[in-house]
Write a protein that holds these residues in place. Structure first.
Motif, PDB file in Angstrom:
ATOM      1  N   HIS A  27       0.948  -0.574  -0.160  1.00 53.19           N
ATOM      2  CA  HIS A  27       0.069   0.314  -0.147  1.00 53.19           C
ATOM      3  C   HIS A  27       1.015   1.557  -0.084  1.00 53.19           C
ATOM      4  O   HIS A  27       0.171   2.420  -0.754  1.00 53.19           O
ATOM      5  CB  HIS A  27      -0.820  -0.584   1.277  1.00 53.19           C
ATOM      6  N   GLU A  28       2.116   1.114   0.728  1.00 57.40           N
ATOM      7  CA  GLU A  28       3.253   2.344   0.571  1.00 57.40           C
ATOM      8  C   GLU A  28       3.402   2.016  -0.532  1.00 57.40           C
ATOM      9  O   GLU A  28       4.238   3.994  -1.012  1.00 57.40           O
ATOM     10  CB  GLU A  28       3.499   2.130   1.923  1.00 57.40           C
ATOM     11  N   GLN A  29       3.673   1.591  -1.391  1.00 59.23           N
ATOM     12  CA  GLN A  29       4.688   1.602  -2.479  1.00 59.23           C
ATOM     13  C   GLN A  29       3.783   2.318  -3.962  1.00 59.23           C
ATOM     14  O   GLN A  29       4.247   2.916  -4.255  1.00 59.23           O
ATOM     15  CB  GLN A  29       4.921  -0.078  -2.781  1.00 59.23           C
ATOM     16  N   ARG A  30       2.545   1.007  -3.694  1.00 55.46           N
ATOM     17  CA  ARG A  30       1.221   1.828  -4.553  1.00 55.46           C
ATOM     18  C   ARG A  30       0.891   3.536  -4.459  1.00 55.46           C
ATOM     19  O   ARG A  30       1.258   4.177  -5.470  1.00 55.46           O
ATOM     20  CB  ARG A  30       0.020   1.219  -4.231  1.00 55.46           C
ATOM     21  N   LEU A  31       1.180   4.034  -2.989  1.00 53.60           N
ATOM     22  CA  LEU A  31       1.170   5.733  -2.889  1.00 53.60           C
ATOM     23  C   LEU A  31       2.243   6.408  -3.544  1.00 53.60           C
ATOM     24  O   LEU A  31       2.128   7.549  -3.596  1.00 53.60           O
ATOM     25  CB  LEU A  31       0.615   5.799  -1.202  1.00 53.60           C
ATOM     26  N   ALA A  75       1.814  -1.528 -11.582  1.00 56.90           N
ATOM     27  CA  ALA A  75       0.999  -2.420 -11.548  1.00 56.90           C
ATOM     28  C   ALA A  75       1.769  -3.145 -11.203  1.00 56.90           C
ATOM     29  O   ALA A  75       0.185  -3.805 -10.482  1.00 56.90           O
ATOM     30  CB  ALA A  75       0.966  -2.597 -13.748  1.00 56.90           C
ATOM     31  N   ASP A  76       2.811  -4.038 -10.351  1.00 54.43           N
ATOM     32  CA  ASP A  76       2.484  -5.124  -9.637  1.00 54.43           C
ATOM     33  C   ASP A  76       2.076  -5.276  -8.469  1.00 54.43           C
ATOM     34  O   ASP A  76       2.058  -5.931  -8.412  1.00 54.43           O
ATOM     35  CB  ASP A  76       4.527  -4.953 -10.265  1.00 54.43           C
ATOM     36  N   VAL A  77       2.688  -4.091  -8.179  1.00 45.14           N
ATOM     37  CA  VAL A  77       1.884  -3.623  -6.665  1.00 45.14           C
ATOM     38  C   VAL A  77       0.379  -3.999  -6.041  1.00 45.14           C
ATOM     39  O   VAL A  77       0.325  -4.469  -5.938  1.00 45.14           O
ATOM     40  CB  VAL A  77       2.647  -2.251  -5.659  1.00 45.14           C
ATOM     41  N   GLU A  78      -0.601  -3.249  -7.453  1.00 48.23           N
ATOM     42  CA  GLU A  78      -1.656  -3.536  -7.239  1.00 48.23           C
ATOM     43  C   GLU A  78      -1.617  -4.893  -7.733  1.00 48.23           C
ATOM     44  O   GLU A  78      -3.125  -5.543  -7.176  1.00 48.23           O
ATOM     45  CB  GLU A  78      -2.294  -2.256  -8.301  1.00 48.23           C
ATOM     46  N   ALA A  79      -1.084  -5.551  -9.023  1.00 44.42           N
ATOM     47  CA  ALA A  79      -1.477  -6.951  -8.855  1.00 44.42           C
ATOM     48  C   ALA A  79      -1.068  -7.708  -7.310  1.00 44.42           C
ATOM     49  O   ALA A  79      -1.983  -8.930  -7.631  1.00 44.42           O
ATOM     50  CB  ALA A  79      -0.276  -7.490  -9.892  1.00 44.42           C
ATOM     51  N   ALA A  80      -0.192  -7.395  -6.692  1.00 48.08           N
ATOM     52  CA  ALA A  80      -0.059  -8.453  -6.272  1.00 48.08           C
ATOM     53  C   ALA A  80      -1.392  -7.771  -4.365  1.00 48.08           C
ATOM     54  O   ALA A  80      -1.280  -8.969  -4.319  1.00 48.08           O
ATOM     55  CB  ALA A  80       1.420  -7.866  -4.896  1.00 48.08           C
ATOM     56  N   LEU A  81      -1.231  -6.768  -4.682  1.00 45.86           N
ATOM     57  CA  LEU A  81      -3.137  -6.851  -3.265  1.00 45.86           C
ATOM     58  C   LEU A  81      -3.913  -7.194  -4.466  1.00 45.86           C
ATOM     59  O   LEU A  81      -4.949  -8.526  -3.048  1.00 45.86           O
ATOM     60  CB  LEU A  81      -2.817  -5.142  -3.722  1.00 45.86           C
ATOM     61  N   THR A  82      -3.823  -7.329  -5.683  1.00 44.48           N
ATOM     62  CA  THR A  82      -5.295  -8.057  -6.145  1.00 44.48           C
ATOM     63  C   THR A  82      -5.143  -9.698  -5.541  1.00 44.48           C
ATOM     64  O   THR A  82      -5.282 -10.388  -5.172  1.00 44.48           O
ATOM     65  CB  THR A  82      -5.265  -7.947  -7.616  1.00 44.48           C
ATOM     66  N   ARG A  83      -3.572 -10.742  -5.999  1.00 47.76           N
ATOM     67  CA  ARG A  83      -3.237 -12.021  -5.631  1.00 47.76           C
ATOM     68  C   ARG A  83      -3.698 -12.062  -3.593  1.00 47.76           C
ATOM     69  O   ARG A  83      -3.991 -12.843  -3.077  1.00 47.76           O
ATOM     70  CB  ARG A  83      -2.252 -12.236  -6.179  1.00 47.76           C
ATOM     71  N   TYR A  89      -1.647 -14.626  -3.702  1.00 50.55           N
ATOM     72  CA  TYR A  89      -0.203 -14.345  -3.345  1.00 50.55           C
ATOM     73  C   TYR A  89       0.253 -15.567  -2.691  1.00 50.55           C
ATOM     74  O   TYR A  89       0.565 -15.999  -2.004  1.00 50.55           O
ATOM     75  CB  TYR A  89      -0.628 -12.978  -1.867  1.00 50.55           C
ATOM     76  N   GLY A  90       2.309 -15.621  -2.999  1.00 50.94           N
ATOM     77  CA  GLY A  90       2.359 -16.203  -2.880  1.00 50.94           C
ATOM     78  C   GLY A  90       3.160 -17.436  -3.258  1.00 50.94           C
ATOM     79  O   GLY A  90       4.115 -18.066  -3.066  1.00 50.94           O
ATOM     80  N   THR A  91       3.082 -17.265  -4.090  1.00 49.91           N
ATOM     81  CA  THR A  91       2.865 -18.575  -5.726  1.00 49.91           C
ATOM     82  C   THR A  91       3.371 -18.206  -6.408  1.00 49.91           C
ATOM     83  O   THR A  91       3.213 -17.049  -7.297  1.00 49.91           O
ATOM     84  CB  THR A  91       1.416 -19.017  -5.727  1.00 49.91           C
ATOM     85  N   CYS A  92       4.573 -18.741  -7.165  1.00 48.16           N
ATOM     86  CA  CYS A  92       5.334 -18.640  -8.564  1.00 48.16           C
ATOM     87  C   CYS A  92       4.235 -18.176  -9.503  1.00 48.16           C
ATOM     88  O   CYS A  92       3.852 -18.991  -9.782  1.00 48.16           O
ATOM     89  CB  CYS A  92       6.137 -19.090  -8.730  1.00 48.16           C
ATOM     90  N   HIS A  93       4.428 -18.010 -10.564  1.00 44.83           N
ATOM     91  CA  HIS A  93       3.954 -17.710 -11.613  1.00 44.83           C
ATOM     92  C   HIS A  93       3.896 -18.045 -12.646  1.00 44.83           C
ATOM     93  O   HIS A  93       3.439 -18.820 -13.324  1.00 44.83           O
ATOM     94  CB  HIS A  93       3.835 -16.296 -12.146  1.00 44.83           C
ATOM     95  N   LEU A  94       5.779 -19.378 -12.507  1.00 40.68           N
ATOM     96  CA  LEU A  94       5.793 -19.956 -13.731  1.00 40.68           C
ATOM     97  C   LEU A  94       5.649 -21.315 -13.211  1.00 40.68           C
ATOM     98  O   LEU A  94       4.992 -21.887 -13.355  1.00 40.68           O
ATOM     99  CB  LEU A  94       7.410 -19.528 -14.489  1.00 40.68           C
ATOM    100  N   CYS A  95       6.514 -21.778 -11.877  1.00 36.92           N
ATOM    101  CA  CYS A  95       6.366 -22.915 -11.396  1.00 36.92           C
ATOM    102  C   CYS A  95       5.436 -23.648 -10.635  1.00 36.92           C
ATOM    103  O   CYS A  95       4.776 -24.787 -10.184  1.00 36.92           O
ATOM    104  CB  CYS A  95       7.892 -23.422 -10.807  1.00 36.92           C
TER     105      CYS A  95
END
Length: 124
Positions: A27-31, A75-83, A89-95
């Motif tokens: 949230h701080e990074q997004r702000l 965009a990465d921060v907002e995607a992480a908050l959505t996850r 959250y915390g799961t690798c998108h590839l493996c």
């Protein structure tokens, strides 16, 4: 929210407190990124001095690059908050393995585990 306590590996276990701290960090990074983009946008409209065209052009190039970078991180921060909200959250998108707790504490918006991140960067 996914509770990663099921896994016995302490390097991947995220406590409720960890998730709360990571959410606050995101949230701080997004702000920060939104404010940065606002400032960069405002600076671009206030500089019109014809005598400093070259300087303004180089500053504009830097602002454009900073804005692009800030938009990517936002965009990465907002995607992480959505996850987080979706319990993914915390799961690798590839493996699809859990991302190490230490990695998430350093890069809370990480989409990939360290190994998959290295593979992606090597493919560039």
């Amino acid at each position: 929210m996914v509770n990663h306590q099921i896994i016995d590996d302490p390097s991947t276990t995220l406590s409720i407190e960890d998730l709360a701290a990571l959410r606050e960090n995101l949230h701080e990074q997004r702000l920060f990124r939104r404010e940065q983009l606002q400032q960069l946008s405002a600076a671009a409209t206030t500089r019109t001095d014809a005598l400093r065209v070259r300087q303004v052009a180089s500053q504009l190039e830097v602002r454009v690059k900073l804005s692009a970078s800030a938009r990517m991180v936002l965009a990465d921060v907002e995607a992480a908050l959505t996850r987080m909200d979706q319990g993914r959250y915390g799961t690798c998108h590839l493996c699809r393995r859990f991302i190490a707790r230490e990695r998430l504490m350093i890069v809370p918006q990480a989409r990939y585990c360290a190994r998959c991140q290295q593979v992606k960067e090597a493919d560039r």
